[in-house]
Scaffold this motif. Structure first.
Motif, PDB file in Angstrom:
ATOM      1  N   ASN A  92       3.849  36.652  12.051  1.00  0.00           N
ATOM      2  CA  ASN A  92       4.820  37.560  11.444  1.00  0.00           C
ATOM      3  C   ASN A  92       4.124  38.794  10.874  1.00  0.00           C
ATOM      4  O   ASN A  92       4.534  39.343   9.859  1.00  0.00           O
ATOM      5  N   SER A  94       2.553  42.631  12.064  1.00  0.00           N
ATOM      6  CA  SER A  94       2.552  43.647  13.108  1.00  0.00           C
ATOM      7  C   SER A  94       1.126  44.078  13.447  1.00  0.00           C
ATOM      8  O   SER A  94       0.188  43.834  12.675  1.00  0.00           O
ATOM      9  N   TRP A  95       0.986  44.740  14.571  1.00  0.00           N
ATOM     10  CA  TRP A  95      -0.311  45.307  14.950  1.00  0.00           C
ATOM     11  C   TRP A  95      -0.782  46.298  13.878  1.00  0.00           C
ATOM     12  O   TRP A  95      -1.958  46.331  13.523  1.00  0.00           O
ATOM     13  N   ASN A  96       0.166  47.091  13.358  1.00  0.00           N
ATOM     14  CA  ASN A  96      -0.189  48.051  12.309  1.00  0.00           C
ATOM     15  C   ASN A  96      -0.745  47.350  11.073  1.00  0.00           C
ATOM     16  O   ASN A  96      -1.733  47.801  10.472  1.00  0.00           O
ATOM     17  N   GLU A  97      -0.127  46.244  10.689  1.00  0.00           N
ATOM     18  CA  GLU A  97      -0.580  45.511   9.508  1.00  0.00           C
ATOM     19  C   GLU A  97      -1.939  44.856   9.753  1.00  0.00           C
ATOM     20  O   GLU A  97      -2.756  44.744   8.822  1.00  0.00           O
ATOM     21  N   TRP A 184      -2.531  39.464  19.154  1.00  0.00           N
ATOM     22  CA  TRP A 184      -2.644  40.900  19.354  1.00  0.00           C
ATOM     23  C   TRP A 184      -4.038  41.246  19.875  1.00  0.00           C
ATOM     24  O   TRP A 184      -5.029  40.645  19.446  1.00  0.00           O
ATOM     25  N   ARG A 217      -0.255  41.621  23.920  1.00  0.00           N
ATOM     26  CA  ARG A 217      -0.490  40.328  23.276  1.00  0.00           C
ATOM     27  C   ARG A 217      -0.898  39.317  24.330  1.00  0.00           C
ATOM     28  O   ARG A 217      -0.455  39.367  25.466  1.00  0.00           O
ATOM     29  N   GLN A 239       4.060  48.081  18.354  1.00  0.00           N
ATOM     30  CA  GLN A 239       2.998  47.805  17.399  1.00  0.00           C
ATOM     31  C   GLN A 239       3.487  47.615  15.963  1.00  0.00           C
ATOM     32  O   GLN A 239       2.723  47.144  15.108  1.00  0.00           O
ATOM     33  N   ASP A 240       4.752  47.910  15.692  1.00  0.00           N
ATOM     34  CA  ASP A 240       5.307  47.643  14.369  1.00  0.00           C
ATOM     35  C   ASP A 240       6.147  46.363  14.343  1.00  0.00           C
ATOM     36  O   ASP A 240       6.774  46.037  13.339  1.00  0.00           O
ATOM     37  N   LYS A 241       6.112  45.605  15.441  1.00  0.00           N
ATOM     38  CA  LYS A 241       6.927  44.399  15.571  1.00  0.00           C
ATOM     39  C   LYS A 241       6.271  43.211  14.885  1.00  0.00           C
ATOM     40  O   LYS A 241       5.059  43.000  14.998  1.00  0.00           O
ATOM     41  N   ARG A 242       7.080  42.405  14.186  1.00  0.00           N
ATOM     42  CA  ARG A 242       6.623  41.147  13.609  1.00  0.00           C
ATOM     43  C   ARG A 242       7.332  39.996  14.316  1.00  0.00           C
ATOM     44  O   ARG A 242       8.557  40.014  14.441  1.00  0.00           O
TER      45      ARG A 242
END
Length: 254
Positions: A92, A94-97, A184, A217, A239-242
């Motif tokens: 849960n 995101s790639w950004n996180e 990721w 992924r 990339q902002d998907k959880r």
């Protein structure tokens, strides 16, 4: 296909080491491999082609397990996971996180004067490490009935994640490289390997006009079938998907 590995490192798992927050890493040797799936591979997808030769010029460390919720908590101070458990993979996120996680982890290490750099693996590094010198659909061969021994996936997961390290590892000592959670990688997604780098680096900045890039992924998760757990399998997410089936593992740059 003809894979070759630098024989100066005969047993990468003997290079096991850890960082300051207890993440364990396996030394992955330099070498060459054929990335993608051949036409005869069962369950293959069109976007896994063309098969192309990739050279990994330098060895690197890859985390033995997906990053756990306990490790995420130490660095980030929270736990966004849907399926809770300290030893379960964090999901849960995101790639950004994940990029923020690495920024904070690197700062933490440097504050302790360790001068270490951690990042996501590139797509090529991930597949190379997953295959561990093999050329078959799975690192254990082509018989997908054996997957239960190595992965939590749709047939045995109970529709949830599990603590890392409970299944058998691949030949290079990596656990949960198939199943449990998707992972990721650094690369942006592209619909084929035409023009892909041949040196193992990340393939990025493909579509600069897109406001939210789509990232790759790998590895399959608790909700994927056996075909999703092949070494060549690749899917994507913004990339902002959880997703509660999507986590990551880390590269320690040598």
């Amino acid at each position: 296909m003809n894979n070759s590995v630098d024989n100066s490192i005969k047993n990468p798992s003997s290079g096991l080491t850890s960082n300051s927050i207890g993440m364990e890493f396996v030394l992955i040797p330099a070498g060459e491999f054929d990335m993608g799936s051949p036409m005869h591979e069962k369950r293959r997808k069109l976007w896994e082609s063309p098969v192309h030769r990739v050279t990994i010029k330098k060895p690197f460390y890859l985390s033995k397990y997906p990053v756990t919720q306990e490790q995420w908590q130490v660095v980030m101070g929270d736990n966004p996971s849907y399926f809770r458990g300290e030893k379960h993979p964090v999901e849960n996120v995101s790639w950004n996180e994940v990029q923020v996680f690495f920024s904070k982890l690197n700062a933490l290490e440097n504050a302790r004067e360790n001068n270490r750099i951690f990042r996501l693996p590139t797509e090529a590094e991930w597949e190379y490490a997953s295959r561990a010198g093999t050329e078959t659909a799975y690192f254990f061969g082509n018989d997908e009935s054996k997957l239960r021994e190595y992965a939590w996936f749709l047939e045995n997961s109970g529709f949830e994640t599990h603590p890392v390290g409970l299944k058998k590892p691949n030949p290079w000592g990596l656990y949960d490289i198939y199943g449990n959670v998707w992972e990721w990688v650094q690369d942006e997604y592209h619909i084929s390997y035409k023009g892909a780098p041949a040196d193992g680096r990340a393939w990025e900045n493909l579509f600069p006009s897109i406001s939210i890039p789509v990232r790759v992924r790998r590895g399959g998760g608790w909700n994927g079938n056996a075909g999703c757990c092949r070494s060549a399998e690749r899917l994507f997410a913004a990339q902002d998907k959880r997703l509660n089936s999507l986590g990551f593992r880390a590269v320690w740059v040598i």
